[in-house]
Design a protein around this motif. Structure first.
Motif, PDB file in Angstrom:
ATOM      1  N   THR A 178     -86.280  43.463  45.065  1.00  0.00           N
ATOM      2  CA  THR A 178     -86.168  43.118  46.614  1.00  0.00           C
ATOM      3  C   THR A 178     -87.139  41.854  46.694  1.00  0.00           C
ATOM      4  OG1 THR A 178     -88.179  44.585  46.972  1.00  0.00           O
ATOM      5  CG2 THR A 178     -85.819  45.519  47.057  1.00  0.00           C
ATOM      6  N   GLU A 179     -86.327  41.017  47.539  1.00  0.00           N
ATOM      7  CA  GLU A 179     -87.149  39.724  47.881  1.00  0.00           C
ATOM      8  C   GLU A 179     -87.171  39.701  49.227  1.00  0.00           C
ATOM      9  OE1 GLU A 179     -85.348  36.288  45.953  1.00  0.00           O
ATOM     10  OE2 GLU A 179     -85.577  37.123  43.893  1.00  0.00           O
ATOM     11  N   ASP A 180     -88.324  39.309  50.128  1.00  0.00           N
ATOM     12  CA  ASP A 180     -88.438  39.165  51.290  1.00  0.00           C
ATOM     13  C   ASP A 180     -88.467  37.675  51.528  1.00  0.00           C
ATOM     14  OD1 ASP A 180     -89.203  38.963  53.936  1.00  0.00           O
ATOM     15  OD2 ASP A 180     -90.599  40.610  53.752  1.00  0.00           O
ATOM     16  N   ASP A 181     -87.548  37.129  52.267  1.00  0.00           N
ATOM     17  CA  ASP A 181     -87.212  35.821  52.509  1.00  0.00           C
ATOM     18  C   ASP A 181     -88.527  35.257  53.306  1.00  0.00           C
ATOM     19  OD1 ASP A 181     -84.901  35.749  51.469  1.00  0.00           O
ATOM     20  OD2 ASP A 181     -83.590  35.941  53.169  1.00  0.00           O
ATOM     21  N   GLU A 182     -89.166  36.040  53.813  1.00  0.00           N
ATOM     22  CA  GLU A 182     -90.653  35.483  54.337  1.00  0.00           C
ATOM     23  C   GLU A 182     -91.722  35.413  53.617  1.00  0.00           C
ATOM     24  OE1 GLU A 182     -91.060  37.713  57.928  1.00  0.00           O
ATOM     25  OE2 GLU A 182     -89.297  37.274  58.819  1.00  0.00           O
ATOM     26  N   THR A 183     -91.839  36.092  52.568  1.00  0.00           N
ATOM     27  CA  THR A 183     -92.927  36.371  51.565  1.00  0.00           C
ATOM     28  C   THR A 183     -92.718  35.472  50.234  1.00  0.00           C
ATOM     29  OG1 THR A 183     -92.189  38.417  50.839  1.00  0.00           O
ATOM     30  CG2 THR A 183     -93.583  38.186  52.755  1.00  0.00           C
ATOM     31  N   THR A 184     -91.589  35.181  49.904  1.00  0.00           N
ATOM     32  CA  THR A 184     -91.216  34.372  48.764  1.00  0.00           C
ATOM     33  C   THR A 184     -90.241  32.999  49.127  1.00  0.00           C
ATOM     34  OG1 THR A 184     -88.985  35.462  48.357  1.00  0.00           O
ATOM     35  CG2 THR A 184     -90.895  36.656  47.654  1.00  0.00           C
ATOM     36  N   LEU A 185     -90.615  32.207  47.807  1.00  0.00           N
ATOM     37  CA  LEU A 185     -90.083  30.950  48.052  1.00  0.00           C
ATOM     38  C   LEU A 185     -89.185  30.734  46.568  1.00  0.00           C
ATOM     39  CD1 LEU A 185     -89.465  28.266  49.540  1.00  0.00           C
ATOM     40  CD2 LEU A 185     -91.317  27.701  48.436  1.00  0.00           C
ATOM     41  N   VAL A 186     -87.853  30.514  46.731  1.00  0.00           N
ATOM     42  CA  VAL A 186     -87.258  30.283  45.637  1.00  0.00           C
ATOM     43  C   VAL A 186     -86.882  28.654  45.289  1.00  0.00           C
ATOM     44  CG1 VAL A 186     -84.806  30.485  44.258  1.00  0.00           C
ATOM     45  CG2 VAL A 186     -85.869  32.257  45.759  1.00  0.00           C
ATOM     46  N   VAL A 187     -87.333  28.161  44.165  1.00  0.00           N
ATOM     47  CA  VAL A 187     -87.304  26.809  43.804  1.00  0.00           C
ATOM     48  C   VAL A 187     -86.364  26.324  42.774  1.00  0.00           C
ATOM     49  CG1 VAL A 187     -88.499  24.695  43.296  1.00  0.00           C
ATOM     50  CG2 VAL A 187     -89.503  26.176  44.720  1.00  0.00           C
ATOM     51  N   SER A 188     -85.423  25.825  42.913  1.00  0.00           N
ATOM     52  CA  SER A 188     -84.327  25.656  41.671  1.00  0.00           C
ATOM     53  C   SER A 188     -84.221  24.159  41.604  1.00  0.00           C
ATOM     54  CB  SER A 188     -83.008  26.213  42.071  1.00  0.00           C
ATOM     55  OG  SER A 188     -83.143  27.461  42.390  1.00  0.00           O
ATOM     56  N   HIS A 189     -83.801  23.905  40.230  1.00  0.00           N
ATOM     57  CA  HIS A 189     -83.464  22.531  39.970  1.00  0.00           C
ATOM     58  C   HIS A 189     -82.464  22.552  39.022  1.00  0.00           C
ATOM     59  CE1 HIS A 189     -86.821  23.590  37.056  1.00  0.00           C
ATOM     60  NE2 HIS A 189     -86.352  22.903  36.442  1.00  0.00           N
ATOM     61  N   TRP A 190     -81.103  22.171  39.166  1.00  0.00           N
ATOM     62  CA  TRP A 190     -80.097  22.086  38.247  1.00  0.00           C
ATOM     63  C   TRP A 190     -79.290  20.775  38.170  1.00  0.00           C
ATOM     64  CZ3 TRP A 190     -79.741  26.362  35.430  1.00  0.00           C
ATOM     65  CH2 TRP A 190     -80.364  27.695  36.347  1.00  0.00           C
ATOM     66  N   LYS A 191     -78.846  20.602  36.844  1.00  0.00           N
ATOM     67  CA  LYS A 191     -78.275  19.277  36.433  1.00  0.00           C
ATOM     68  C   LYS A 191     -77.051  19.562  35.640  1.00  0.00           C
ATOM     69  CE  LYS A 191     -78.896  14.694  34.413  1.00  0.00           C
ATOM     70  NZ  LYS A 191     -79.944  13.745  33.691  1.00  0.00           N
ATOM     71  N   TYR A 192     -75.992  18.891  35.887  1.00  0.00           N
ATOM     72  CA  TYR A 192     -74.775  19.155  35.344  1.00  0.00           C
ATOM     73  C   TYR A 192     -74.889  18.233  34.103  1.00  0.00           C
ATOM     74  CZ  TYR A 192     -69.945  18.288  33.880  1.00  0.00           C
ATOM     75  OH  TYR A 192     -68.641  18.404  33.153  1.00  0.00           O
ATOM     76  N   LEU A 193     -74.340  19.269  32.914  1.00  0.00           N
ATOM     77  CA  LEU A 193     -74.648  18.750  31.511  1.00  0.00           C
ATOM     78  C   LEU A 193     -72.950  18.316  30.805  1.00  0.00           C
ATOM     79  CD1 LEU A 193     -76.349  17.952  29.084  1.00  0.00           C
ATOM     80  CD2 LEU A 193     -76.033  20.105  28.199  1.00  0.00           C
ATOM     81  N   ALA A 194     -72.108  19.323  30.914  1.00  0.00           N
ATOM     82  CA  ALA A 194     -70.943  19.213  30.455  1.00  0.00           C
ATOM     83  C   ALA A 194     -70.005  20.299  30.699  1.00  0.00           C
ATOM     84  CB  ALA A 194     -70.790  19.109  28.662  1.00  0.00           C
TER      85      ALA A 194
END
Length: 488
Positions: A436-452
């Motif tokens: 379970t993830e509480d939007d108020e207590t957690t922070l999701v950091v993502s970084h994606w790059k297209y390869l092929a």
């Protein structure tokens, strides 16, 4: 020192790559990724990662990186709805479309079951004639009649749908009708509300306050290369599918409004090159009531399955190609702007703007002429905004193959969210508490790059096996259902 045996003696690059993958200690993960995308034909390869942080302390709670994957990348399904491009993703799209349509007919997916009591019909709106074509007519008794050419065509005759006299066939009108089919549908929905209000003897404002007209439609190509629309049209209360319509909003009133709206919907297109065209619906209008309890000829399941079937089709069903024909380097213009600001001839297409010559396409003559006409019309100034050269492979059709009104039922996005949550729950170890993830207590950091896009040669062999296993399982399920297996 590498103790693995050399694979250079293998002539097959795919087999060499597969054996190399199989020798890895983390080979199971390679297979898992391919199974998760269900053997998608052209998966998207991503590199990057994601981390879930505590919002206050910035402590990393969970993290994922493609650097930990055996191949250093993450495979995600292409999501293409067209069966000709990706059978795996198209089947998933068809299944989602089926549930979306069926929910609007009999409830489910946050839609109440009372929706089946609302007036609803299954309507088919076709294109007009642009010249006589080869056809296969039948009598009410099922007897096949000769075509106007004197031949009794078989069901798979390639001449079906092609003009009897190509020289007099209105190809410009046909392409422009395809190009404006979406706009003609929009005009039809506007007139539908007007005709319904007029038939019921009330103003449009009063009608909008009393009920909503909801719909879901799909486009299908006929053999003659023209689209027609199949639509579920339903009357709801002011709040949509959760609200019953007034008792005076009947199926007969809806049928009358559809008929009148189809007759009144007209678009006028003018051009110095081809003159003026009035674009309207064809004379063949079919409107059938959907049985409320599913005991009639047209049931909820049949309608949903029919719409889902055509949601994954495209223009190739009419004999054309399933890929754009514009040159990618010059985007179809035939020239590129050089550093000096002058237009230079595109070297990739020799100035034609075409990725492959239209004259050499593996299509029959009728489809080729539709493509050639769309390409020519697209370069006229008066039709520049239509960008028909971009949609020449679609024979001019630029609209969405499936669409719905806002409150018809659930959405494809909601269905995908449910499936994503289910897969996440299935991936959890047995006995582990759900994440379970509480939007108020957690922070999701993502970084994606297209390869092929795509697989390595060895992975393609695994994907082919995954697709084969899925097809076998599907056929077995169908066989057991047909034979009435009590365990299903």
């Amino acid at each position: 020192m590498n103790d693995r045996p050399s694979l250079r003696h293998l002539a097959s690059l795919a087999l060499r790559d597969l054996i190399g993958l199989a020798q890895r200690p983390d080979f199971d993960r390679v297979q898992d990724q391919i199974r998760q995308v269900r053997g998608c034909t052209h998966p998207v390869n991503l590199v990057g990662g994601t981390a879930t942080l505590d919002a206050d302390t910035r402590t990393v709670l969970r993290s994922y990186s493609t650097a930990d994957e055996p191949t250093g990348r993450l495979l995600t399904a292409c999501g293409n709805r067209r069966a000709s491009r990706c059978p795996s993703c198209s089947r998933l799209y068809a299944a989602d479309t089926y549930h979306l349509i069926k929910a609007g007919l009999s409830g489910g997916k946050a839609v109440p079951e009372t929706v089946r009591e609302h007036p609803r019909v299954f309507a088919t709106l076709t294109a007009p004639s642009f010249g006589p074509v080869h056809n296969r007519r039948t009598t009410d008794a099922g007897k096949t009649l000769p075509c106007r050419c004197g031949t009794v065509h078989t069901t798979d005759d390639p001449e079906l749908g092609t003009p009897l006299d190509p020289a007099s066939y209105d190809y410009s009108g046909a392409v422009l009708w395809n190009a404006h089919a979406g706009a003609l549908w929009a005009r039809f929905t506007t007139y539908l509300r007007r005709e319904l209000a007029a038939h019921l003897g009330m103003t449009q404002k009063a009608l909008n306050a009393a009920l909503k007209v909801s719909f879901a439609k799909v486009a299908e190509y006929q053999k003659r290369g023209l689209v027609h629309f199949h639509a579920v049209i339903r009357l709801d209360g002011p709040d949509g599918h959760t609200d019953a319509p007034p008792t005076w909003a009947t199926t007969d009133a809806l049928t009358h409004a559809i008929t009148s709206a189809a007759e009144r919907s007209v678009l006028t297109v003018a051009s110095d090159a081809i003159g003026e065209r009035e674009l309207r619906w064809g004379a063949q209008l079919d409107i059938r009531e959907i049985a409320a309890l599913g005991d009639g000829e047209l049931t909820d399941q049949k309608v949903a399955a029919y719409v889902a079937k055509y949601a994954t089709k495209s223009a190739e069903a009419s004999g054309t190609v399933d890929r754009p024909l514009r040159c990618r380097h010059c985007t179809g213009h035939g020239y590129v702007t050089g550093p000096d600001g002058f237009r230079d001839l595109c070297g990739d297409c020799d100035g034609t703007g075409q990725s492959e010559p239209i004259a050499l396409l593996p299509v029959h003559r009728h489809a080729r002429q539709m493509i050639r006409t769309a390409w020519a019309l697209g370069h006229l100034p008066e039709f520049a905004d239509l960008k028909l050269w971009r949609w020449a492979h679609m024979l001019g059709f630029r609209g969405h193959f499936s669409s719905k009104s806002h409150r018809y039922s659930t959405t494809l996005g909601a269905l995908r969210d449910i499936r994503r949550a289910w897969r996440t729950a299935q991936a959890q170890p047995a006995g582990a508490p759900p994440e379970t993830e509480d939007d108020e207590t957690t922070l999701v950091v993502s970084h994606w790059k297209y390869l092929a896009s795509g697989y390595s040669p060895g992975e393609e062999l695994i994907a082919a096996q995954v697709r084969h296993d899925i097809a076998l399982a599907r056929d077995e399920d169908q066989r057991r259902k047909t034979e009435g297996d009590p365990w299903l």
